[in-house]
Design a protein around this motif. Structure first.
Motif, PDB file in Angstrom:
ATOM      1  N   GLY A   1       0.797  -1.223   0.000  1.00  0.00           N
ATOM      2  CA  GLY A   1       0.000   0.000   0.000  1.00  0.00           C
ATOM      3  C   GLY A   1       0.830   1.274   0.000  1.00  0.00           C
ATOM      4  N   TYR A   2       2.159   1.142   0.005  1.00  0.00           N
ATOM      5  CA  TYR A   2       3.008   2.343  -0.023  1.00  0.00           C
ATOM      6  C   TYR A   2       3.075   2.895  -1.444  1.00  0.00           C
ATOM      7  CZ  TYR A   2       4.761   1.187   4.649  1.00  0.00           C
ATOM      8  OH  TYR A   2       4.863   0.925   5.986  1.00  0.00           O
ATOM      9  N   TYR A   3       3.263   4.191  -1.550  1.00  0.00           N
ATOM     10  CA  TYR A   3       3.557   4.823  -2.825  1.00  0.00           C
ATOM     11  C   TYR A   3       5.073   4.927  -2.879  1.00  0.00           C
ATOM     12  CZ  TYR A   3      -1.377   6.112  -3.282  1.00  0.00           C
ATOM     13  OH  TYR A   3      -2.741   6.077  -3.414  1.00  0.00           O
TER      14      TYR A   3
ATOM     15  N   MET B   1      -5.500   9.604   3.175  1.00  0.00           N
ATOM     16  CA  MET B   1      -6.586   9.869   2.228  1.00  0.00           C
ATOM     17  C   MET B   1      -7.120  11.288   2.356  1.00  0.00           C
ATOM     18  SD  MET B   1      -8.621   8.994  -0.122  1.00  0.00           S
ATOM     19  CE  MET B   1      -8.425   7.246  -0.393  1.00  0.00           C
TER      20      MET B   1
ATOM     21  N   LEU C   1      -4.654  13.526   0.743  1.00  0.00           N
ATOM     22  CA  LEU C   1      -4.350  13.212  -0.654  1.00  0.00           C
ATOM     23  C   LEU C   1      -5.459  13.731  -1.583  1.00  0.00           C
ATOM     24  CD1 LEU C   1      -2.390  11.711  -2.546  1.00  0.00           C
ATOM     25  CD2 LEU C   1      -3.686   9.626  -2.137  1.00  0.00           C
ATOM     26  N   LYS C   2      -6.698  13.539  -1.154  1.00  0.00           N
ATOM     27  CA  LYS C   2      -7.844  13.910  -1.984  1.00  0.00           C
ATOM     28  C   LYS C   2      -7.852  15.390  -2.407  1.00  0.00           C
ATOM     29  CE  LYS C   2     -12.048  12.752  -1.068  1.00  0.00           C
ATOM     30  NZ  LYS C   2     -13.217  12.356  -0.240  1.00  0.00           N
TER      31      LYS C   2
ATOM     32  N   LEU D   1      -5.876  16.279  -5.447  1.00  0.00           N
ATOM     33  CA  LEU D   1      -6.381  15.916  -6.771  1.00  0.00           C
ATOM     34  C   LEU D   1      -7.266  17.022  -7.324  1.00  0.00           C
ATOM     35  CD1 LEU D   1      -7.324  12.205  -6.008  1.00  0.00           C
ATOM     36  CD2 LEU D   1      -5.269  13.055  -7.114  1.00  0.00           C
ATOM     37  N   LYS D   2      -7.881  17.761  -6.429  1.00  0.00           N
ATOM     38  CA  LYS D   2      -8.769  18.848  -6.866  1.00  0.00           C
ATOM     39  C   LYS D   2      -8.004  20.174  -6.984  1.00  0.00           C
ATOM     40  CE  LYS D   2     -13.047  16.911  -5.078  1.00  0.00           C
ATOM     41  NZ  LYS D   2     -13.016  15.879  -6.079  1.00  0.00           N
TER      42      LYS D   2
ATOM     43  N   VAL E   1       0.588   9.426  -8.042  1.00  0.00           N
ATOM     44  CA  VAL E   1      -0.769   9.759  -8.496  1.00  0.00           C
ATOM     45  C   VAL E   1      -0.758   9.984 -10.005  1.00  0.00           C
ATOM     46  CG1 VAL E   1      -2.605  11.494  -8.387  1.00  0.00           C
ATOM     47  CG2 VAL E   1      -1.618  10.602  -6.291  1.00  0.00           C
TER      48      VAL E   1
ATOM     49  N   MET F   1      -1.095   6.809 -11.679  1.00  0.00           N
ATOM     50  CA  MET F   1      -2.463   6.276 -11.582  1.00  0.00           C
ATOM     51  C   MET F   1      -3.398   6.845 -12.642  1.00  0.00           C
ATOM     52  SD  MET F   1      -2.866   6.378  -7.502  1.00  0.00           S
ATOM     53  CE  MET F   1      -1.768   5.401  -6.475  1.00  0.00           C
ATOM     54  N   THR F   2      -3.078   8.018 -13.143  1.00  0.00           N
ATOM     55  CA  THR F   2      -3.962   8.615 -14.147  1.00  0.00           C
ATOM     56  C   THR F   2      -3.931   7.834 -15.465  1.00  0.00           C
ATOM     57  OG1 THR F   2      -2.233  10.107 -14.933  1.00  0.00           O
ATOM     58  CG2 THR F   2      -3.682  10.958 -13.203  1.00  0.00           C
ATOM     59  N   GLU F   3      -2.971   6.909 -15.576  1.00  0.00           N
ATOM     60  CA  GLU F   3      -2.909   6.089 -16.800  1.00  0.00           C
ATOM     61  C   GLU F   3      -3.903   4.934 -16.775  1.00  0.00           C
ATOM     62  OE1 GLU F   3       1.000   4.785 -17.941  1.00  0.00           O
ATOM     63  OE2 GLU F   3       1.898   6.682 -17.388  1.00  0.00           O
ATOM     64  N   GLU F   4      -4.530   4.709 -15.620  1.00  0.00           N
ATOM     65  CA  GLU F   4      -5.480   3.596 -15.523  1.00  0.00           C
ATOM     66  C   GLU F   4      -6.610   3.793 -16.528  1.00  0.00           C
ATOM     67  OE1 GLU F   4      -6.534   3.620 -11.410  1.00  0.00           O
ATOM     68  OE2 GLU F   4      -4.590   2.864 -10.781  1.00  0.00           O
ATOM     69  N   ILE F   5      -7.092   2.711 -17.077  1.00  0.00           N
ATOM     70  CA  ILE F   5      -8.110   2.811 -18.127  1.00  0.00           C
ATOM     71  C   ILE F   5      -9.522   2.805 -17.538  1.00  0.00           C
ATOM     72  CG2 ILE F   5      -9.115   1.615 -20.122  1.00  0.00           C
ATOM     73  CD1 ILE F   5      -6.112   0.706 -20.647  1.00  0.00           C
ATOM     74  N   ILE F   6      -9.764   1.924 -16.607  1.00  0.00           N
ATOM     75  CA  ILE F   6     -11.118   1.812 -16.018  1.00  0.00           C
ATOM     76  C   ILE F   6     -11.334   2.956 -15.037  1.00  0.00           C
ATOM     77  CG2 ILE F   6     -12.706   0.380 -14.669  1.00  0.00           C
ATOM     78  CD1 ILE F   6     -12.065  -0.922 -17.309  1.00  0.00           C
TER      79      ILE F   6
ATOM     80  N   ARG G   1     -19.488   4.961 -13.633  1.00  0.00           N
ATOM     81  CA  ARG G   1     -18.286   4.634 -14.415  1.00  0.00           C
ATOM     82  C   ARG G   1     -18.588   3.572 -15.478  1.00  0.00           C
ATOM     83  NH1 ARG G   1     -14.682   6.711 -17.055  1.00  0.00           N
ATOM     84  NH2 ARG G   1     -12.690   5.652 -17.228  1.00  0.00           N
TER      85      ARG G   1
ATOM     86  N   LEU H   1     -18.044   3.900 -19.455  1.00  0.00           N
ATOM     87  CA  LEU H   1     -17.184   2.975 -20.213  1.00  0.00           C
ATOM     88  C   LEU H   1     -17.938   2.307 -21.360  1.00  0.00           C
ATOM     89  CD1 LEU H   1     -15.334   1.404 -17.166  1.00  0.00           C
ATOM     90  CD2 LEU H   1     -14.252   2.747 -18.972  1.00  0.00           C
TER      91      LEU H   1
ATOM     92  N   LYS I   1     -11.397   8.554 -13.771  1.00  0.00           N
ATOM     93  CA  LYS I   1     -11.066   7.151 -13.547  1.00  0.00           C
ATOM     94  C   LYS I   1     -11.725   6.652 -12.255  1.00  0.00           C
ATOM     95  CE  LYS I   1      -8.699   7.395 -17.166  1.00  0.00           C
ATOM     96  NZ  LYS I   1      -7.344   7.782 -17.332  1.00  0.00           N
TER      97      LYS I   1
ATOM     98  N   PHE J   1     -10.352   7.421  -8.733  1.00  0.00           N
ATOM     99  CA  PHE J   1     -10.565   8.754  -8.176  1.00  0.00           C
ATOM    100  C   PHE J   1     -12.031   8.975  -7.791  1.00  0.00           C
ATOM    101  CE2 PHE J   1      -6.825   9.244 -11.087  1.00  0.00           C
ATOM    102  CZ  PHE J   1      -5.880   9.231 -10.067  1.00  0.00           C
TER     103      PHE J   1
ATOM    104  N   GLU K   1      -6.121  -1.385  -1.613  1.00  0.00           N
ATOM    105  CA  GLU K   1      -5.068  -0.365  -1.475  1.00  0.00           C
ATOM    106  C   GLU K   1      -5.492   0.742  -0.520  1.00  0.00           C
ATOM    107  OE1 GLU K   1      -3.787   1.417  -5.121  1.00  0.00           O
ATOM    108  OE2 GLU K   1      -3.679  -0.517  -6.107  1.00  0.00           O
TER     109      GLU K   1
ATOM    110  N   THR L   1      -5.266   0.317   3.319  1.00  0.00           N
ATOM    111  CA  THR L   1      -3.923   0.357   3.919  1.00  0.00           C
ATOM    112  C   THR L   1      -3.555   1.770   4.384  1.00  0.00           C
ATOM    113  OG1 THR L   1      -2.847   0.714   1.798  1.00  0.00           O
ATOM    114  CG2 THR L   1      -3.037  -1.562   2.527  1.00  0.00           C
ATOM    115  N   MET L   2      -4.330   2.763   3.943  1.00  0.00           N
ATOM    116  CA  MET L   2      -4.062   4.136   4.388  1.00  0.00           C
ATOM    117  C   MET L   2      -4.597   4.366   5.803  1.00  0.00           C
ATOM    118  SD  MET L   2      -4.863   6.527   1.120  1.00  0.00           S
ATOM    119  CE  MET L   2      -4.658   5.963  -0.557  1.00  0.00           C
ATOM    120  N   TYR L   3      -5.249   3.365   6.363  1.00  0.00           N
ATOM    121  CA  TYR L   3      -5.892   3.549   7.672  1.00  0.00           C
ATOM    122  C   TYR L   3      -5.305   2.605   8.723  1.00  0.00           C
ATOM    123  CZ  TYR L   3      -9.203   6.253   4.985  1.00  0.00           C
ATOM    124  OH  TYR L   3      -9.761   7.202   4.169  1.00  0.00           O
TER     125      TYR L   3
END
Lengths: 219, 256
Positions: free
Chosen positions: A19-21, A44, A47-48, A51-52, A211, A214-219, B67, B71, B80, B83, B122, B125-127
């Motif tokens: 779970g580490y970056y 979290m 981090l959130k 993103l904004k 991050v 992660m923006t490369e993710e497709i779904i 989503r 798709l 995505k 997010f 994932e 694990t932040m908690y």
């Protein structure tokens, strides 16, 4: 891929799987200090907003972490960057709500707003097979900027090396390549964060890079 | 390296699991033993947000619907899923909050579900601590989608049916070899005079008793008025009971 690169890639996957970056071959921002691997556990809640709002321009913001209003000229001096660049970065940071800018006695000054470090934990890992002494010194020098440091070896250690690592509070991980296993032979001491500025610089960079991936993710 | 601790609550609908979980969260926040806490409402009849006074903007089910629909369009544009999932996490006072909800669309959700599982694993694990309110448990358990959890608390009210449900949950855990290392039974709304009866029924279920919360008029009133349970005062008897139980469950030596 050489043996060292292979271990480093495997170690990155090991930490990432927990779970580490992770960033490998990392240079601490604003320095020449090279680290084999940095692993950051994000928060979290912090981090959130990034993103904004966009990630905080940490190289400049760290100079505001200490206190109240800081005159613009002093920020420029502290960063060592060009005046225009700092001005633009601070204007954008103000637009993104990271800082507030105020005119006081005909001079601009800035104050940080709502900045919290977006990480729960920062772990350093070094491959012990190359430049071990140098890396031990680096880990010592950066104490207060990370929580834990590990030294990774693909073989068993002699007592002297083990003692050297133990003495600086580091942990030892043995990599069993045949089995793909990282075995924590000696736990690392948990250090308090004392150098908030450098800590912020490290974790913001690692999170930003991850991050972005992660923006490369497709779904 | 940090390990996330899970405490899940399950039991028959109306057996008091949402109330019990809210009391646990209240006790945990008062004791200040975990820094990062995620509360997940995985009950299809999600009402935990009300007992915690949290405004929920969107559920994971809604996010998946959105989503999936995107798709299916001509271009896989849009935000995505990762997010969107993060966006659906709300923030309370000292804890984060996620409502699972449910999907409403038809067709295959395999790809979005696969990403959901990955991102959730994932994210937790932040908690330091994840509290999960399941429904009767069977839905999640039978799909094997329950998270590995070190503690499962099954709540029972004074009805035979809730003990029957507890038995079924326990059997499912065994059949599916679900990774709940510690499993307990907890009584809700029992009278102290019914303690022996409760213990006897718990023995039949085959679960260790964690404790018993007596009927609490203050909680009942708050539930009727739709008020949150985090505002209960420290001298509330149910809070005191849960604080004692929490000490057993998470001793000082295990806190961070």
């Amino acid at each position: 891929m050489g043996q060292e690169e292979l271990i480093l890639a495997a170690a990155a996957a090991y930490f990432s799987g927990k779970g580490y970056y992770v960033n490998t071959n990392f240079t601490v921002p604003g320095t020449q200090i090279a680290l084999d691997l940095v692993a950051v556990l994000p928060k979290m809640r912090e981090l959130k907003p990034r993103l904004k709002m966009g990630f905080a321009p940490t190289g400049i913001l760290v100079h505001l972490l200490d206190g109240d209003w800081i005159p613009f000229e002093r920020i420029v001096d502290k960063t060592g960057f060009d005046t225009n660049f700092v001005g633009e970065a601070l204007t954008e940071a103000a637009q993104n709500d990271w800082v507030e800018i105020d005119i006081h006695k005909e001079a601009a000054r800035c104050r940080i707003k709502n900045y919290k470090i977006p990480a729960r934990e920062c772990v350093l890992a070094f491959l012990g097979t190359q430049n071990f002494t140098e890396k031990l010194d680096t880990a010592r020098a950066l104490e207060g900027c990370y929580h834990k440091a590990f030294f990774i070896f693909p073989y068993s250690l002699d007592d002297r090396t083990t003692d050297q690592i133990a003495l600086m509070g580091g942990g030892i991980i043995k990599y069993h390549q045949t089995h793909g296993v990282f075995q924590e032979l000696m736990p690392a001491q948990t250090f308090d964060i004392e150098s908030i500025k450098r800590y912020a610089l490290i974790v913001e960079k690692v999170l930003y890079d991850n991050v972005w991936v992660m923006t490369e993710e497709i779904i | 390296m940090s390990d996330t601790r899970f405490i899940s609550f399950s039991g028959k609908g109306g057996s008091g699991k949402t109330t019990t979980m809210s009391l646990f969260l209240s006790a945990i926040l008062r004791r200040n033993i975990f820094k990062e806490i995620l509360v997940i409402d995985a009950d299809p009849d999600a009402n935990l947000s009300e007992t915690l006074n949290i405004h929920v903007e969107t559920t994971l089910g809604e996010v998946l619907d959105k989503r999936k629909k995107e798709l299916e369009g001509p271009a896989a544009a849009g935000t995505k899923l990762r997010f969107l999932i993060w966006d659906s996490i709300g923030h309370g006072n000292g804890f984060d909050f996620l409502v699972m909800g449910h999907t409403t669309g038809t067709g295959c959700y395999c790809s979005v579900n696969s990403v959901l599982n990955e991102v959730l694993v994932e994210t937790v694990t932040m908690y330091d601590l994840v509290l999960i309110d399941f429904d009767a448990g069977i839905e999640h358990f039978s799909r094997r989608s329950g998270n590995p959890s070190d503690t499962l608390i099954i709540t029972c009210d004074p009805s035979r049916l809730s003990f029957d449900t507890a038995k079924r949950i326990k059997r499912l855990i065994e059949e599916l070899a679900l990774p709940y290392e510690r499993q307990f039974l907890m009584g809700c709304r029992f009278d102290q005079n019914q303690k022996a009866l409760f213990n006897g029924l718990a023995e039949e279920v085959g679960l260790e008793v964690l404790g018993m919360i007596a009927y609490d008029a203050e909680i009942a009133t708050k539930n009727l008025l739709g008020e949150d349970l985090l505002s209960l005062t420290p001298d509330n008897p149910s809070i005191k009971t849960v604080q004692g139980i929490l000490k057993q469950l998470v001793p000082d030596s295990e806190t961070i």
